[in-house]
Every structure is written in structure tokens, then in C-alpha cells.
Design a protein around this motif. Structure first.
Motif: not given
Length: 149
Positions: A35-46
Motif C-alpha cells: 500500500v503506497l500513498e502520495n498527496d492525491t492517491t492511495y496505490r495498492v499493488v498485488f
């Protein structure tokens, strides 16, 4: 039946059972996830090797991203299945941080050529004003699941 035939038959049966047990374990173990995060979005990588875009279902439910993969085993002419070790029904789940306020209806998913499933869920910009009502059960858009290189 010769001793050699018997040994081969028993070996094949044991090998298949080990493969089935391995795929059964895969079915009940969640897929690896970041689970990654930046200022505008969460990114989930499987990690989802061997998956086609039509095999993937993604849902957002009460702060969790849940995926379901129903993949199919291709049969190859001239080959016999010796070790059916890959699970065909796979699940994954990632919990977003407790303070995450997102717009799951705007979420998008992409599948890389190497089998990485990337799900981007935008943060809800109106959440800070207290005006937003976040849908706690939403489908993430997979109708246009793209394959990125």
C-alpha cells in the motif's frame, strides 16, 4: 503391471496430490500486497501472475481493497498435467489507513504485462470540509482494466 509401471503410477498420483495441496494452500493465503500513498492517491499493488484482465474483480469495502481473481489453466497440446500447483481462485485484501478518506468510485485498476495489479484510489478532496459522504461499498472500475508495460 511391471514394478516400473507401478512405481511410475504411484509417483504420478503422489505428485498430483502434492500439487493439489499446494494450490489449496494458495487459495486460502492472501496475495502479497503493498500500500503506497502520495498527496492525491492511495496505490495498492498485488502480485497476480498469470492473470488476464477479465479474471479480476476489485471492491472497496469499509476501508479495505479486496480483490478476487478467477484465472484459468490453459491446456497445452502434447503435454500432460504433472503438478497442478497454481491456485485458480485467489483473493487479496489491503487495509487503507484508518484516517484515509477516498473516492472509491473514481478508483482505477491496471494490470502490467508481468502480472502486477495496480489499483489507484484518489483521495477525496472534499473530505476535509466535512461535506463528503464516502460510499463504503464500491466497485473499482475494472471494465477498462488495461495492461500496461
Amino acid at each position: 503391471m511391471s514394478l516400473s509401471d507401478l512405481r511410475k503410477s504411484v509417483g504420478n498420483a503422489l505428485y498430483r496430490q502434492v500439487g493439489r495441496a499446494h494450490s489449496h494452500v494458495q487459495k486460502h493465503r492472501t496475495l502479497p500486497v503493498d500500500v503506497l500513498e502520495n498527496d492525491t492517491t492511495y496505490r495498492v499493488v498485488f502480485d497476480a501472475p498469470g492473470v488476464e484482465p477479465d479474471d479480476v474483480q476489485v471492491r472497496y469495502l469499509e476501508g479495505n481493497v479486496k480483490i478476487r481473481i478467477d484465472r484459468f489453466r490453459q491446456f497445452r497440446d502434447g503435454y500432460e498435467m504433472r503438478f497442478p500447483g497454481r491456485g485458480m481462485e485467489l483473493d487479496g485484501e489491503a487495509e487503507l489507513p484508518d484516517d484515509a478518506l477516498v473516492d472509491p468510485d473514481a478508483g482505477r485498476a491496471a494490470l502490467t504485462e508481468t502480472g502486477t495489479l495496480r489499483i489507484d484510489i484518489p483521495k477525496d478532496p472534499s473530505a476535509g470540509s466535512g461535506e463528503s459522504e464516502v460510499d463504503s461499498d464500491a466497485e473499482i472500475e475494472t471494465d477498462e482494466l488495461t495492461v500496461d508495460e
